[in-house]
Write a protein that holds these residues in place. Sequence first.
Motif, short mmCIF file in Angstrom:
data_model
loop_
_atom_site.label_atom_id
_atom_site.label_comp_id
_atom_site.label_asym_id
_atom_site.label_seq_id
_atom_site.Cartn_x
_atom_site.Cartn_y
_atom_site.Cartn_z
N UNK A 68 0.86 -1.18 0.00
CA UNK A 68 0.00 0.00 0.00
C UNK A 68 0.90 1.23 0.00
N UNK A 69 0.91 1.90 -1.12
CA UNK A 69 1.75 3.09 -1.26
C UNK A 69 0.90 4.25 -1.73
N UNK A 70 0.88 5.33 -0.97
CA UNK A 70 0.15 6.53 -1.33
C UNK A 70 1.12 7.70 -1.24
N UNK A 71 1.72 8.04 -2.37
CA UNK A 71 2.74 9.06 -2.39
C UNK A 71 2.35 10.25 -3.26
N UNK A 72 3.34 11.10 -3.52
CA UNK A 72 3.10 12.29 -4.33
C UNK A 72 2.87 11.95 -5.80
N UNK A 73 3.61 10.95 -6.27
CA UNK A 73 3.55 10.61 -7.70
C UNK A 73 2.78 9.31 -7.97
N UNK A 74 2.75 8.40 -7.01
CA UNK A 74 2.19 7.06 -7.27
C UNK A 74 1.27 6.63 -6.14
N UNK A 75 0.20 5.95 -6.56
CA UNK A 75 -0.70 5.27 -5.62
C UNK A 75 -0.78 3.82 -6.07
N UNK A 76 -0.30 2.93 -5.22
CA UNK A 76 -0.27 1.51 -5.56
C UNK A 76 -0.83 0.71 -4.39
N UNK A 77 -1.82 -0.11 -4.68
CA UNK A 77 -2.36 -1.06 -3.70
C UNK A 77 -2.47 -2.40 -4.39
N UNK A 78 -1.59 -3.30 -4.04
CA UNK A 78 -1.64 -4.60 -4.69
C UNK A 78 -0.48 -5.49 -4.28
N UNK A 79 -0.58 -6.73 -4.68
CA UNK A 79 0.44 -7.73 -4.40
C UNK A 79 1.39 -7.83 -5.60
N UNK A 80 2.66 -8.00 -5.33
CA UNK A 80 3.58 -8.24 -6.45
C UNK A 80 3.14 -9.50 -7.18
N UNK A 81 3.05 -9.42 -8.48
CA UNK A 81 2.50 -10.52 -9.27
C UNK A 81 3.47 -11.68 -9.45
N UNK A 82 4.72 -11.48 -9.09
CA UNK A 82 5.73 -12.54 -9.21
C UNK A 82 6.20 -12.99 -7.84
N UNK A 83 6.42 -14.27 -7.71
CA UNK A 83 7.10 -14.77 -6.51
C UNK A 83 8.55 -14.31 -6.55
N UNK A 84 9.26 -14.37 -5.43
CA UNK A 84 10.62 -13.82 -5.39
C UNK A 84 11.54 -14.47 -6.41
N UNK A 85 12.20 -13.63 -7.18
CA UNK A 85 13.18 -14.11 -8.16
C UNK A 85 14.54 -14.25 -7.49
N UNK A 86 15.52 -14.83 -8.17
CA UNK A 86 16.82 -15.06 -7.51
C UNK A 86 17.44 -13.83 -6.87
N UNK A 87 17.33 -12.65 -7.52
CA UNK A 87 17.91 -11.45 -6.93
C UNK A 87 16.87 -10.59 -6.21
N UNK A 88 15.58 -10.95 -6.36
CA UNK A 88 14.47 -10.10 -5.94
C UNK A 88 14.55 -8.75 -6.67
#
Length: 463
Positions: A201-221
Motif C-alpha cells: 500500500x503506497x500513497x505518495x506524491x507521484x504514485x498510488x499503488x495497492x496490490x500484491x507483487x504478481x511474481x514470486x521472489x526471483x533469484x535477486x528479488x
Amino acid sequence: MSRKQILLNAFNMNCVGHINHGLWTHPRDRSTEFNTLEYWTELARLLERGLFDGLFIADIAGVYDVYRQSLDLTLREAIQLPVHDPLMLVSAMAGATRHLGFGVTASLSYEPPYLLARRLSTLDHLSRGRVGWNIVTGYLESAARALGLEHQVEHDRRYDQADEYLEVLYKLFEGSWEDGAVLEDRAGRRYADPARVHKVEHHGEFYRVEGYHLCSPSPQRTPLLFQAGTSERGRRFAGRHAEGVFITGQHPQAVAEQVRQVRAEAVAAGRPADAVKLFMGLTVIVAPSEAEARDKHAEYLRYASPEAGLAHLSSSIGIDLAAYGLDEPIRYQKTNAIESVARTFTAAGSGWTKRKLLEQHALGGRYPTIVGSPQQVADALANWIEQTDLDGFNLTRTVTPESYADFIDLVVPELQSRGLYKTAYAAGSLREKLFAAGPRLPASHPGAAWRDLSRATERALRA
C-alpha cells in the motif's frame, strides 16, 4: 599498474545505429540484422566466450529530431531509429548462455512501477538472476509528446519522481512476498502460504499503488540497479540507489573526479564507497599490430558519419547544433535533456565549436577511442583504471560483431596474462558475480529496509 580486475559490458542497443554512427554501411557490419533472434543469441554466445560481465542495452522512447528540427538525417542514417524493445531480447539470450548478465534500459517516466516490476522479476526468474535494470528518467521532448505530455517534466523533478518510483519497486520486490512464502506443497495443496504474501500500500506524491507483487521472489528479488547521469541531482540519486553507474568522459582527470563524486555520494547515503561499480563508455579498435589497427581505423572512418554523431548529440543536449557556424562556440541553453552532457560541451572556456565536435565525432560517436595492438590496448585500459579508479568499461560497437570478436580474441588474452581480467566466471547471479556477495541487495542499500515492512504492518494490524 593496478591489479584490479577489469569489468566489461558490451554496450549495445536494439537498433541499427547506436553510438558510432554510419558504420552500418560497412560491408562486414551485420547491425541491420538486429530484428532477428539469431543476431542477438549469436552475440550473447560470443560475449560469454569472452567472459564479458554483461550486455548493457540502451534504449530511448522518442526520436532524435532536434538537429535541423527534422527527422530526415535520423532516418537516413538509422540514428537509433528504428529502435525495438530491449527487454524482449533477454529471454532468448539467457537461454543461449549460462553466465552473461543483461542490463536493460526502461524509462520510469513512462512505465507504471507495478507492471515494470512484473516484467523485471519475470526476466530475473528466466535468466536465473542475471538481470540488471538501467534506471533512466528520459531526456527527449519527442518522447514526452508521443506519450501525451506537452513537455518533459523538469530535470531535477524527474529524479524526485524516480526516488519514489524506486520506493514502490522495493516494496514490491522485497516486501510483498516473504522468504519461504512459496511452499510447492502438493500433498497439502498449498503452492504459497497466504500468511506470507502481503499487499503493498503506497500513497505518495507521484504514485498510488495497492496490490500484491504478481511474481514470486526471483533469484535477486531486486535486479541489479544501473544508472547513467552525473548531474548533481543524478549523482545524489546514484549514491542512494545505484549499484552500477555509467559515466562518460574524454580525459582521466575529469573521469577520476566523476568517480570520486559518485563514491562520495554513496558514502553520504550510508553505503560503502565500493558499493557502486563505475563503467566508462569506450571504443576499441584492435589488430595484431599497431599498423594493422591504424589501417582498420582508417577503413572504419571512411564509413562513419560525423554529422550523424552531431545529430545524436543535438538531442542529447537539447541544442540544435546545425544552427551554429563551424567555429562558433557552443552556448549553454537551459533544456530538460542530459544536463551533465550539455554542461560539458557548453561550459565557459571549454572551447567546443561545431568544427571541433565534427572532429571528435569522426567515428560517428564521441566516446574515447583506443587504436592499437593488443599490448597497447591493454596498457591503455590499465592506465584508465589506475588513473581514475574506474571498475570497468562499457565497450561500444563499431563494425558488429567484428569489433567484439577482435577484442575477445586479441585483448582478453593479453589482459588475462597480466592478471587484469578473469579467466572464468564466478558462480551465481549477476550481483554475486560483480560483488562477490549474496544475490540480494546488501543491508546497507536503502531497498533492503523494505524487506520487513509488509510483515510488520500486517502483523501489527492483526494484533
